[in-house]
Design a protein around this motif. Sequence first.
Motif, PDB file in Angstrom:
ATOM      1  N   ASP A 162       0.877  -1.165   0.000  1.00 35.50           N
ATOM      2  CA  ASP A 162       0.000   0.000   0.000  1.00 35.50           C
ATOM      3  C   ASP A 162       0.919   1.220   0.000  1.00 35.50           C
ATOM      4  OD1 ASP A 162      -1.396   2.274   1.003  1.00 35.50           O
ATOM      5  OD2 ASP A 162      -2.904   0.980   1.904  1.00 35.50           O
ATOM      6  N   GLU A 163       0.977   1.940  -1.120  1.00 28.74           N
ATOM      7  CA  GLU A 163       1.943   3.033  -1.259  1.00 28.74           C
ATOM      8  C   GLU A 163       1.752   4.108  -0.199  1.00 28.74           C
ATOM      9  OE1 GLU A 163       3.662   6.280  -4.423  1.00 28.74           O
ATOM     10  OE2 GLU A 163       2.448   4.625  -5.180  1.00 28.74           O
ATOM     11  N   GLU A 164       0.536   4.535   0.030  1.00 32.58           N
ATOM     12  CA  GLU A 164       0.285   5.596   1.013  1.00 32.58           C
ATOM     13  C   GLU A 164       0.710   5.153   2.408  1.00 32.58           C
ATOM     14  OE1 GLU A 164      -3.532   7.938   2.882  1.00 32.58           O
ATOM     15  OE2 GLU A 164      -3.594   7.422   0.750  1.00 32.58           O
ATOM     16  N   ARG A 165       0.342   3.936   2.790  1.00 29.42           N
ATOM     17  CA  ARG A 165       0.701   3.417   4.113  1.00 29.42           C
ATOM     18  C   ARG A 165       2.212   3.257   4.233  1.00 29.42           C
ATOM     19  NH1 ARG A 165       0.591   3.307   9.217  1.00 29.42           N
ATOM     20  NH2 ARG A 165       0.661   1.292  10.205  1.00 29.42           N
ATOM     21  N   PHE A 225       7.381   4.951   6.703  1.00 31.60           N
ATOM     22  CA  PHE A 225       8.796   5.288   6.547  1.00 31.60           C
ATOM     23  C   PHE A 225       9.085   6.780   6.582  1.00 31.60           C
ATOM     24  CE2 PHE A 225       8.637   0.971   4.799  1.00 31.60           C
ATOM     25  CZ  PHE A 225       9.548   0.395   5.668  1.00 31.60           C
ATOM     26  N   ALA A 226       8.085   7.590   6.843  1.00 32.25           N
ATOM     27  CA  ALA A 226       8.303   9.040   6.903  1.00 32.25           C
ATOM     28  C   ALA A 226       9.292   9.411   8.011  1.00 32.25           C
ATOM     29  CB  ALA A 226       6.977   9.763   7.108  1.00 32.25           C
ATOM     30  N   THR A 227       9.324   8.642   9.091  1.00 34.88           N
ATOM     31  CA  THR A 227      10.216   8.955  10.208  1.00 34.88           C
ATOM     32  C   THR A 227      11.236   7.847  10.448  1.00 34.88           C
ATOM     33  OG1 THR A 227       8.683   7.981  11.801  1.00 34.88           O
ATOM     34  CG2 THR A 227       8.484  10.366  11.374  1.00 34.88           C
ATOM     35  N   ARG A 228      11.487   7.035   9.432  1.00 34.05           N
ATOM     36  CA  ARG A 228      12.459   5.950   9.561  1.00 34.05           C
ATOM     37  C   ARG A 228      13.390   5.985   8.356  1.00 34.05           C
ATOM     38  NH1 ARG A 228       7.525   4.541  11.435  1.00 34.05           N
ATOM     39  NH2 ARG A 228       7.480   3.659  13.520  1.00 34.05           N
ATOM     40  N   SER A 229      14.604   5.560   8.564  1.00 32.52           N
ATOM     41  CA  SER A 229      15.597   5.570   7.493  1.00 32.52           C
ATOM     42  C   SER A 229      15.652   4.190   6.848  1.00 32.52           C
ATOM     43  CB  SER A 229      16.964   5.937   8.072  1.00 32.52           C
ATOM     44  OG  SER A 229      17.944   5.898   7.074  1.00 32.52           O
ATOM     45  N   LEU A 230      15.401   4.133   5.549  1.00 35.48           N
ATOM     46  CA  LEU A 230      15.336   2.870   4.831  1.00 35.48           C
ATOM     47  C   LEU A 230      16.537   2.696   3.910  1.00 35.48           C
ATOM     48  CD1 LEU A 230      13.767   0.314   3.947  1.00 35.48           C
ATOM     49  CD2 LEU A 230      12.623   1.753   2.248  1.00 35.48           C
ATOM     50  N   ALA A 231      17.257   1.605   4.111  1.00 33.03           N
ATOM     51  CA  ALA A 231      18.282   1.164   3.169  1.00 33.03           C
ATOM     52  C   ALA A 231      17.674   0.000   2.402  1.00 33.03           C
ATOM     53  CB  ALA A 231      19.537   0.717   3.907  1.00 33.03           C
ATOM     54  N   TYR A 232      17.956  -0.084   1.113  1.00 36.60           N
ATOM     55  CA  TYR A 232      17.274  -1.054   0.250  1.00 36.60           C
ATOM     56  C   TYR A 232      18.287  -1.745  -0.639  1.00 36.60           C
ATOM     57  CZ  TYR A 232      13.528  -2.511  -3.081  1.00 36.60           C
ATOM     58  OH  TYR A 232      12.653  -3.196  -3.888  1.00 36.60           O
ATOM     59  N   LEU A 233      18.440  -3.054  -0.449  1.00 32.57           N
ATOM     60  CA  LEU A 233      19.321  -3.862  -1.274  1.00 32.57           C
ATOM     61  C   LEU A 233      18.444  -4.715  -2.173  1.00 32.57           C
ATOM     62  CD1 LEU A 233      21.972  -5.167  -2.187  1.00 32.57           C
ATOM     63  CD2 LEU A 233      21.832  -6.646  -0.181  1.00 32.57           C
ATOM     64  N   VAL A 234      18.513  -4.459  -3.462  1.00 35.21           N
ATOM     65  CA  VAL A 234      17.731  -5.196  -4.455  1.00 35.21           C
ATOM     66  C   VAL A 234      18.659  -6.194  -5.127  1.00 35.21           C
ATOM     67  CG1 VAL A 234      16.310  -5.029  -6.528  1.00 35.21           C
ATOM     68  CG2 VAL A 234      16.330  -3.140  -4.873  1.00 35.21           C
ATOM     69  N   ILE A 235      18.359  -7.473  -4.950  1.00 35.62           N
ATOM     70  CA  ILE A 235      19.156  -8.524  -5.569  1.00 35.62           C
ATOM     71  C   ILE A 235      18.423  -8.968  -6.829  1.00 35.62           C
ATOM     72  CG2 ILE A 235      20.142 -10.818  -5.284  1.00 35.62           C
ATOM     73  CD1 ILE A 235      20.004 -10.315  -2.242  1.00 35.62           C
ATOM     74  N   GLY A 236      19.079  -8.902  -7.961  1.00 31.97           N
ATOM     75  CA  GLY A 236      18.457  -9.371  -9.188  1.00 31.97           C
ATOM     76  C   GLY A 236      18.314  -8.312 -10.255  1.00 31.97           C
ATOM     77  N   GLY A 237      18.841  -7.148 -10.027  1.00 29.79           N
ATOM     78  CA  GLY A 237      18.806  -6.113 -11.044  1.00 29.79           C
ATOM     79  C   GLY A 237      17.602  -5.205 -10.959  1.00 29.79           C
ATOM     80  N   SER A 238      17.581  -4.194 -11.801  1.00 33.43           N
ATOM     81  CA  SER A 238      16.571  -3.140 -11.721  1.00 33.43           C
ATOM     82  C   SER A 238      15.155  -3.631 -11.955  1.00 33.43           C
ATOM     83  CB  SER A 238      16.902  -2.008 -12.694  1.00 33.43           C
ATOM     84  OG  SER A 238      16.943  -2.499 -14.008  1.00 33.43           O
ATOM     85  N   LEU A 245       9.501   1.593  -2.720  1.00 28.33           N
ATOM     86  CA  LEU A 245      10.599   1.444  -1.760  1.00 28.33           C
ATOM     87  C   LEU A 245      11.849   2.155  -2.257  1.00 28.33           C
ATOM     88  CD1 LEU A 245      10.125  -2.266  -0.642  1.00 28.33           C
ATOM     89  CD2 LEU A 245       9.520  -0.190   0.623  1.00 28.33           C
ATOM     90  N   ALA A 246      12.132   2.058  -3.540  1.00 26.89           N
ATOM     91  CA  ALA A 246      13.302   2.738  -4.100  1.00 26.89           C
ATOM     92  C   ALA A 246      13.173   4.244  -3.963  1.00 26.89           C
ATOM     93  CB  ALA A 246      13.493   2.347  -5.560  1.00 26.89           C
ATOM     94  N   ASP A 247      11.973   4.771  -4.123  1.00 28.25           N
ATOM     95  CA  ASP A 247      11.743   6.204  -3.996  1.00 28.25           C
ATOM     96  C   ASP A 247      11.898   6.674  -2.553  1.00 28.25           C
ATOM     97  OD1 ASP A 247      10.957   8.781  -5.094  1.00 28.25           O
ATOM     98  OD2 ASP A 247       9.056   8.481  -4.020  1.00 28.25           O
ATOM     99  N   ILE A 248      11.471   5.859  -1.606  1.00 28.42           N
ATOM    100  CA  ILE A 248      11.524   6.208  -0.185  1.00 28.42           C
ATOM    101  C   ILE A 248      12.931   6.055   0.377  1.00 28.42           C
ATOM    102  CG2 ILE A 248      10.755   5.511   2.119  1.00 28.42           C
ATOM    103  CD1 ILE A 248       8.097   4.643   0.791  1.00 28.42           C
ATOM    104  N   ALA A 249      13.643   5.039  -0.071  1.00 30.72           N
ATOM    105  CA  ALA A 249      14.952   4.715   0.504  1.00 30.72           C
ATOM    106  C   ALA A 249      15.946   5.844   0.313  1.00 30.72           C
ATOM    107  CB  ALA A 249      15.494   3.440  -0.138  1.00 30.72           C
ATOM    108  N   THR A 250      16.847   5.958   1.261  1.00 25.06           N
ATOM    109  CA  THR A 250      17.920   6.931   1.200  1.00 25.06           C
ATOM    110  C   THR A 250      18.771   6.612  -0.034  1.00 25.06           C
ATOM    111  OG1 THR A 250      17.925   6.942   3.608  1.00 25.06           O
ATOM    112  CG2 THR A 250      19.842   7.912   2.508  1.00 25.06           C
TER     113      THR A 250
END
Length: 158
Positions: A102-105, A110-123, A130-135
């Motif tokens: 749910d994009e809005e939720r 994550f508005a007040t949390r720091s997100l690191a995002y490791l995507v395995i498998g390419g773009s 998640l990519a937009d929210i992540a640092t």
Amino acid sequence: LDRSHSMKVESRKWPAPAAFAAAAAIVASEEGRKVSVVTFSTSVEEVEFDSESSTGRAEFLRRMLAVQPSGGTDFRPVVERADSLAPFSDLLFVSDGDGPLDEERTREVFATRSLAYLVIGGSSSTNATLADIATPDRTIVADSLSSEAVDLVASFTR
């Protein structure tokens, strides 16, 4: 840590993502940070982590390496679990897929949390929200667990 069935495909050698997540947790714990490790597919499960002793850390690593991938990728349960964490918590998502959320939720959580995002498998495996929210400097898209992924763990634990 995404434990959906697709994480087990032969080219990814399943134990590597689990070992990577375990290593990140151990390093963060050794730096005095409170750590919680959650695996997810269509539900979430917490892997108990006793960081007080080397025996506890070894048992945690054994449990992480025993996690077996199954099911599909659904980000909604893990987003709800993240909502129970304190504001300004750091989170590391390790996944190879794009699943329902749910994009809005998700943005609210994550508005007040720091997100690191490791995507395995390419773009093509990236979840756009998640990519937009992540640092940005803590988002890595890799074909496998590469040196970039190792650098991400280092930045996550600073």
